[in-house]
Design an enzyme around this catalytic site. Structure first.
Site, PDB file in Angstrom:
ATOM      1  N   SER A  32       0.832  -1.203   0.000  1.00 42.93           N
ATOM      2  CA  SER A  32       0.000   0.000   0.000  1.00 42.93           C
ATOM      3  C   SER A  32       0.868   1.255   0.000  1.00 42.93           C
ATOM      4  O   SER A  32       0.565   2.233  -0.695  1.00 42.93           O
ATOM      5  CB  SER A  32      -0.941  -0.003   1.203  1.00 42.93           C
ATOM      6  OG  SER A  32      -1.786  -1.133   1.181  1.00 42.93           O
ATOM      7  N   ASP A  33       1.938   1.253   0.786  1.00 41.09           N
ATOM      8  CA  ASP A  33       2.873   2.382   0.787  1.00 41.09           C
ATOM      9  C   ASP A  33       3.547   2.539  -0.569  1.00 41.09           C
ATOM     10  O   ASP A  33       3.653   3.646  -1.114  1.00 41.09           O
ATOM     11  CB  ASP A  33       3.955   2.166   1.846  1.00 41.09           C
ATOM     12  CG  ASP A  33       3.524   2.593   3.232  1.00 41.09           C
ATOM     13  OD1 ASP A  33       2.644   3.468   3.345  1.00 41.09           O
ATOM     14  OD2 ASP A  33       4.065   2.064   4.216  1.00 41.09           O
TER      15      ASP A  33
END
Length: 414
Positions: free
Chosen positions: A181-182
């Site tokens: 996600s990052d």
């Protein structure tokens, strides 16, 4: 002091002020730096980026920086400035005057009290492209929540489709093995910034970009979300199987597992001939992908005994000769030592300012005219403070010494 090197990348001449830490923001600015932008990373004196301590493993040098930090901070200068001190905030505003891009990942509204939010900085630099990265965005009912990769993977639905099915040993929700996600938010942020640069080239206007980890991860659900939105199919965990295309999974050979990724009916027929089961494509249950998908368990029962007779290297070689996509499950050391990775120049050797060698994974795009370059190894915290304040802001030795004495800046963390 870092050696000055001139960029040859496509973003040469673009200046980035990096007020971010941990991963999504630093990943964004590292991409911009790889493409030639000049990146000034601001860190808190005496503390630095959180990931410098995210170990082991750590570098065996004076910095004791974690290997984690090294993955996202090359091609940057590090300055240690206390932005909570009005004098420090003013130094950062002065750097922003000449910047093209600001990237920050503070909580919503967190920089306003320092005069470092978009509204404040755009007043002094109307051409500024300001990218804010948060867990949930600048508005909406969740905007004040803290957002972390693991939390976002779960909330977004990603973990509901990742891992073994509930009825199998080891079943249950599972996160991806990297902070996906990052990383993807960093990619989307870099893409958005480049689009904003194109708009500015046409109009002269800067703008604010609002990036949220949850938005990005939901957008990345792609085919799985479309299966539900347009077909009513609720995606479930399938382990290594594909939700639509069959067979597209791992199989066991006599000496280990291999991956079989067949994307169409022609490939399926060719593979069945290869493993000695040319009858399978004529079975009404398996005649095309639309029939194979609901009958996948029956097909697996037919294919597994035939595949289990092969040695993995032999079957992979036979698939390659037949131009069928397949391979093995590598461990990280295996792929990093692979001859193809070496031929593609994926791993880069760099040297920090104190002579410490580090290895990094390079930018994957290959440009025919303006390739990515690797000018600066991930810096020690604050090592470029004096250079930046002298070269960019024109501060004198006396002014710098006074700021150090007051604790507003630091020339190094360690």
């Amino acid at each position: 002091m870092s050696e000055k090197q001139t960029s040859t990348g496509p973003l040469a001449g673009i200046k980035v002020l990096d007020l971010s830490r941990v991963l999504a923001g630093p990943w964004t600015t590292q991409i911009l730096g790889d493409l030639g932008a000049e990146v000034i990373k601001v860190e808190q004196p005496g503390q630095g980026d959180d990931t410098r301590r995210w170990g082991p493993p750590f570098l065996d040098d004076g910095s004791k920086d974690a290997a984690y930090y090294l993955c996202a901070n090359r091609n940057k200068q590090s300055v240690a400035i206390n932005l909570a001190d009005p004098r420090g905030a003013e130094l950062i505003r002065q750097i922003a005057l000449d910047a093209d891009i600001v990237v920050e990942n503070f909580r919503v509204g967190g920089l306003a009290k320092y005069g470092l939010d978009y509204a404040s900085l755009s007043e002094i630099n109307s051409k500024l492209i300001y990218c804010s990265i948060t867990g949930f965005g600048q508005d909406g009912p969740y905007k004040d929540r803290g957002g972390y990769d693991f939390l976002i993977q779960g909330m977004s639905g990603l973990m509901s489709i990742t891992g073994r099915p509930d009825n199998e040993e080891g079943g249950g929700p599972m996160k991806v093995g990297i902070p996906i996600s990052d990383l993807v938010t960093g990619l989307y942020s870099a893409i958005s910034i480049l689009a904003a640069l194109a708009h500015r080239d046409r109009t002269g206007e800067g703008q604010h970009i609002d990036m949220a980890l949850l938005d990005t991860q939901v957008a990345l659900l792609a085919n799985q979300a479309s299966n539900y939105m347009n077909g009513g199919m609720i995606p479930r965990r399938l382990g290594n199987e594909h939700p639509n295309t069959v067979p597209y999974q791992d199989f066991s050979c006599s000496d280990g597992d291999i991956l079989v990724a067949l994307g169409n009916d022609r490939q399926f027929r060719s593979f069945c001939e290869l493993i000695g089961r040319p009858d399978l494509p004529d079975d009404p249950r398996f005649i095309d992908n639309g029939h194979r998908s609901p009958n996948r368990k029956a097909l697996q029962d037919e294919m597994r005994p035939a595949i289990a007779k092969w040695k993995s290297d032999d079957l992979i070689a036979a698939m390659e000769a037949a131009k069928l996509p397949g391979g093995r499950v590598n461990e990280i050391p295996d792929i990093l030592a692979d001859e193809h990775i070496a031929a593609r120049g994926v791993i880069k050797d760099m040297v920090r300012s104190d002579g410490t060698p580090v290895k990094v994974l390079g930018y994957p795009g290959k440009f025919s005219k303006t390739p990515a370059d690797y000018r600066r190894a991930p810096p020690r915290s604050g090592e470029d403070t004096r250079d930046v304040l002298t070269d960019v802001l024109g501060l004198s030795e006396g002014q710098i010494a006074a700021l150090v004495e007051a604790g507003v800046i630091a020339e190094k963390l360690h």
